[in-house]
Enzyme design. Structure first.
Site, PDB file in Angstrom:
ATOM      1  N   TYR A 163      12.887  24.132  17.151  1.00 15.92           N
ATOM      2  CA  TYR A 163      14.274  23.934  16.718  1.00 15.92           C
ATOM      3  C   TYR A 163      14.616  22.456  16.549  1.00 15.92           C
ATOM      4  O   TYR A 163      15.550  22.099  15.828  1.00 15.92           O
ATOM      5  CB  TYR A 163      15.237  24.590  17.714  1.00 15.92           C
ATOM      6  CG  TYR A 163      15.544  23.747  18.931  1.00 15.92           C
ATOM      7  CD1 TYR A 163      16.683  22.969  18.996  1.00 15.92           C
ATOM      8  CD2 TYR A 163      14.674  23.717  20.024  1.00 15.92           C
ATOM      9  CE1 TYR A 163      16.964  22.190  20.100  1.00 15.92           C
ATOM     10  CE2 TYR A 163      14.943  22.953  21.129  1.00 15.92           C
ATOM     11  CZ  TYR A 163      16.088  22.187  21.167  1.00 15.92           C
ATOM     12  OH  TYR A 163      16.354  21.411  22.266  1.00 15.92           O
ATOM     13  N   TRP A 206       9.526  19.779  25.320  1.00 13.21           N
ATOM     14  CA  TRP A 206       9.612  20.311  23.963  1.00 13.21           C
ATOM     15  C   TRP A 206       8.236  20.520  23.325  1.00 13.21           C
ATOM     16  O   TRP A 206       8.147  20.684  22.118  1.00 13.21           O
ATOM     17  CB  TRP A 206      10.419  19.351  23.087  1.00 13.21           C
ATOM     18  CG  TRP A 206      11.888  19.363  23.363  1.00 13.21           C
ATOM     19  CD1 TRP A 206      12.829  20.097  22.699  1.00 13.21           C
ATOM     20  CD2 TRP A 206      12.606  18.621  24.353  1.00 13.21           C
ATOM     21  NE1 TRP A 206      14.084  19.857  23.218  1.00 13.21           N
ATOM     22  CE2 TRP A 206      13.975  18.958  24.237  1.00 13.21           C
ATOM     23  CE3 TRP A 206      12.231  17.708  25.329  1.00 13.21           C
ATOM     24  CZ2 TRP A 206      14.962  18.412  25.053  1.00 13.21           C
ATOM     25  CZ3 TRP A 206      13.214  17.166  26.136  1.00 13.21           C
ATOM     26  CH2 TRP A 206      14.554  17.517  26.002  1.00 13.21           C
ATOM     27  N   HIS A 211      21.498  21.655  17.382  1.00 17.21           N
ATOM     28  CA  HIS A 211      21.590  20.936  18.650  1.00 17.21           C
ATOM     29  C   HIS A 211      22.878  21.359  19.341  1.00 17.21           C
ATOM     30  O   HIS A 211      23.920  21.504  18.706  1.00 17.21           O
ATOM     31  CB  HIS A 211      21.578  19.426  18.426  1.00 17.21           C
ATOM     32  CG  HIS A 211      21.652  18.634  19.701  1.00 17.21           C
ATOM     33  ND1 HIS A 211      20.802  18.873  20.764  1.00 17.21           N
ATOM     34  CD2 HIS A 211      22.489  17.641  20.107  1.00 17.21           C
ATOM     35  CE1 HIS A 211      21.112  18.052  21.750  1.00 17.21           C
ATOM     36  NE2 HIS A 211      22.129  17.299  21.378  1.00 17.21           N
ATOM     37  N   ASP A 264      27.293  15.366  25.975  1.00 12.55           N
ATOM     38  CA  ASP A 264      25.948  15.858  25.676  1.00 12.55           C
ATOM     39  C   ASP A 264      24.990  15.499  26.805  1.00 12.55           C
ATOM     40  O   ASP A 264      24.604  14.348  26.960  1.00 12.55           O
ATOM     41  CB  ASP A 264      25.453  15.253  24.359  1.00 12.55           C
ATOM     42  CG  ASP A 264      24.189  15.922  23.856  1.00 12.55           C
ATOM     43  OD1 ASP A 264      23.585  16.712  24.614  1.00 12.55           O
ATOM     44  OD2 ASP A 264      23.798  15.657  22.708  1.00 12.55           O
ATOM     45  N   CYS A 313      18.029  21.771  24.700  1.00 13.94           N
ATOM     46  CA  CYS A 313      19.436  21.381  24.517  1.00 13.94           C
ATOM     47  C   CYS A 313      20.429  22.452  24.927  1.00 13.94           C
ATOM     48  O   CYS A 313      21.436  22.161  25.583  1.00 13.94           O
ATOM     49  CB  CYS A 313      19.679  20.917  23.088  1.00 13.94           C
ATOM     50  SG  CYS A 313      19.691  22.231  21.840  1.00 13.94           S
TER      51      CYS A 313
END
Length: 689
Positions: free
Chosen positions: A518, A241, A335, A358, A277
């Site tokens: 994000y 990220w 997300h 997830d 994600c």
């Protein structure tokens, strides 16, 4: 002595079984069937045919490296003249000359995976054995006894069979959809999904137990959630990220799951670089749909990452409103995770249906980076004792945000940030269309309703209840937008400040804009404004313009195309601080796709793809990437040799060979030095030859 019955060959009836089991795209060279549903095969014998009074035919189906009857991974069953009961059965359907047509059935709770099917023939005192072949058994959403059964055929079509879809990004103020090629029936993908199960740590530690446990979609879902990321195992994707993807592929560049899964397999199960994600969620969706579990990708806007399960995200800010500290607990702009449909015999009644899973590695669950499956209904009811990981998912859609602002005397002032309400516009692709469906009410009751209060009380979310009971009076501020924010443009936003009191106020207003990822990581500043003496009359409202220039954000935008605008209003008279934020999504130019010719199965087709440069500077290092299930066998990359000038349109042509009929989606990505990732798609209806 009776003449021995000799098997000449076995016909696995691939075409008929593929059609009946909705696995035709997987059944080109081997048998793929769904559990709890009969499938056919035909035995051809030498010299003479089967005689029930003389011959005994016994089948054995085995799964895994250590097949055992008590584990459900080994079954022996005799051929009968008619179907008797459930479970593993074989019955005669038809008999002609030396051909014997049979119907085999599997239990609706059999473990999924690769089976070896063999046959023992006993004719009098003589006996012989034959290996008939292998077949792959999948979950079955068409079978009422299967744990993943879906009653609606439209839902089965969408959540099991559809190979293309959309993932929602942007911000809650501007929801952006990107096309995605799930491609669960593309060449080699089923083998890769089965390999994923075989290299998971639970299988490596105890293969027999793991293969037996694959009867449960709850278990398989949990394994997939852990294996899509590589944090604990030989998983598929490595997350990153920090905006530095030079030694891999930027997460924004992916168009679908097929390329990712093939790269993982071809590298010897080394992690693919890189995922975020929506990539983790999309790959998990591909794997689960491929295995037969109805699955969809969902996006939660203003999603909380709550590390300590106190349902509270606390930001510590300086006098400019800038967040201080390491920021481990964050509000993600959005997300993505997946929902899978299944029963939950391990939970109380009412918690079946959609389950949240997830695969993005955030927090450990039972020592592993995975999350779920947890009942969406349990989240809505605030039942935080429900496995798996209910407190974490509940916080993602319900946590409260509190800002602590450092004052001049060194003390901290508490300010509730009403512009960041957690759990907004939870979105997924609509059933049977390209529209967005808002499923927020699946996760939470309406804000302010008696049901919401009941749930918050049950979840012991007392801090949020207390804040909801406070009156909203005095000063108010919000950031608003009056024009489209297009990539490459200069634009104005406004801080609308409202004085709801009978007194005039002289305040200080600080406005700042910064690029942002994000998941909330801030980039450089691209605009600032500081009004030392903003006078607000009693019962008045004022719009303060704030201009943001392309030249100041051009080189600092992250792949999410987001700019965070923050306003901090300080009222010295009352020693109060008012914070307002808004995330702006910069719209990319449109990719236009034109189909030249009439789309027919097995007939070559040409697609023309074009894009116009929206910037005042040339685009360098440009490339189109194209893929589409049923339209292209492999991904195509077209590099442009020349720069694309300001306002100039660039066009390329792509040769397609539609191998399958039906509705297909061509997915295109454009990248260059100044535009991180621009995506487009075109639905193509393929007719018969």
């Amino acid at each position: 002595m009776d003449e021995e019955l000799i098997l000449e060959r076995c016909d696995l009836e691939l075409e008929a079984n593929g059609r009946d089991h909705h696995t035709a795209d997987l059944c080109q060279e081997r048998l793929v069937v769904r559990r709890g549903q009969p499938f056919r095969l035909t035995l051809h014998f030498e010299d003479r045919n089967y005689e029930a009074r003389v011959d005994t035919l016994t089948f054995t189906a085995e799964n895994g490296p250590d097949p055992r009857g008590e584990a459900g991974t080994r079954a022996r069953f005799r051929l009968k003249n008619a179907v008797e009961g459930a479970g593993w059965t074989a019955a005669v359907v038809d008999q002609e000359d030396s051909a014997l047509s049979l119907q085999l059935s599997t239990p609706a709770n059999a473990p999924i995976g690769l089976y070896r099917l063999s046959l023992e023939i006993s004719s009098g005192i003589q006996g012989s054995g034959f290996v008939l072949g292998h077949f792959i058994l999948l979950f079955n959403a068409w079978c009422p006894e299967d744990a993943v059964y879906l009653e609606s055929d439209e839902e089965r079509q969408e959540y099991v069979l559809t190979q293309q879809g959309f993932i929602y990004q942007g911000s809650r103020w501007f929801i952006n959809s990107i096309p995605w090629n799930f491609g669960q029936f593309e060449d080699g993908i089923l083998d890769i999904c089965l390999a994923l199960l075989d290299v998971n740590p639970k299988c490596l530690q105890n293969a027999a137990q793991d293969c037996s446990s694959r009867s449960s979609p709850v278990y398989v879902g949990r394994v997939v959630s852990a294996m899509v990321n590589c944090n604990d195992d030989q998983g598929i994707l490595l997350g990153r990220w920090d905006n530095d993807y030079k030694d891999g592929i930027s997460p924004t560049s992916w168009l679908g799951s097929v390329d990712i899964l093939r790269r993982w397999k071809n590298s010897g199960y080394n992690p693919v670089k890189y995922g975020q994600c929506w990539v983790f969620a999309a790959v998990a969706c591909t794997v689960l749909r491929c295995l037969g579990v109805p699955t969809r990708v969902v996006t939660n806007y203003n999603s909380a990452h709550d590390q300590n399960s106190n349902l509270l995200i606390e930001y510590y800010r300086n006098e400019f409103g800038e967040i201080q500290g390491n920021g481990n607990e964050m509000i993600w702009n959005y997300h993505c995770w997946v929902e899978s449909w299944m029963t939950r015999p391990d939970l109380e009644p009412g918690y079946e249906g959609w389950q949240a899973l997830d695969p993005t590695p955030q927090e450990k669950s039972e020592g592993t980076y995975c999350c779920g499956p947890v009942s969406v209904r349990a989240i809505k009811e605030g039942d935080l004792k429900t496995k798996y990981d209910a407190p974490f998912v509940f916080a993602e859609v319900n946590a409260e945000v509190v800002d602590w602002i450092l004052q001049e005397d060194g003390t901290m002032h508490k300010s509730i940030n009403r512009s960041t309400i957690v759990g907004q516009n939870i979105s997924t692709k609509s059933l049977g269309s390209d529209e967005r469906e808002d499923i927020t009410l699946n996760y939470k009751y309406p804000e302010g309703s008696p049901e919401e209060r009941r749930v918050l009380t049950r979840a012991n979310h007392m801090n949020k209840l207390e804040e909801k009971e406070k009156e909203e009076t005095g000063m108010a501020m919000r950031i608003r937008v009056t024009q489209r924010t297009n990539m490459g443009s200069d634009f104005d936003v406004f801080a609308r400040v409202t004085n709801n009191t009978s007194k005039g106020h002289t305040c200080r207003l600080r406005l700042r804009a910064r690029t942002v990822s994000y998941n909330g990581i801030m980039g450089p500043e691209c605009a600032t404004k500081d009004l030392l003496n903003l006078t607000l009359d009693p019962f008045s409202e004022e719009d303060i313009p704030f201009r943001i220039l392309y030249k100041n954000y051009a080189d600092w935008l992250m792949g999410s195309n987001l700019i965070k605008v923050r306003g901090l209003l300080v009222d010295p008279q009352s020693n109060s601080y008012l914070l307002a934020e808004r995330d702006l999504y910069l719209e990319n130019p449109e990719i236009k796709i034109r189909v030249l010719g009439e789309p027919k199965q097995n007939r070559r087709l040409v697609a023309e793809v074009s894009l116009r440069n929206p910037l005042t500077e040339p685009l360098l290092d440009c490339a189109f990437t194209v893929e589409g299930a049923g339209l292209l066998q492999t991904q195509k990359i077209i590099l442009l040799s020349e720069p694309v000038g300001p306002g100039e349109e660039v066009k390329v042509r792509i040769d397609l060979l539609p191998l399958q009929m039906g509705r297909r989606k061509l997915v295109v990505n454009f990248e260059c030095d100044k535009l991180k990732s621009v995506k487009g798609y075109r639905n193509i209806i393929i007719g018969p030859r």
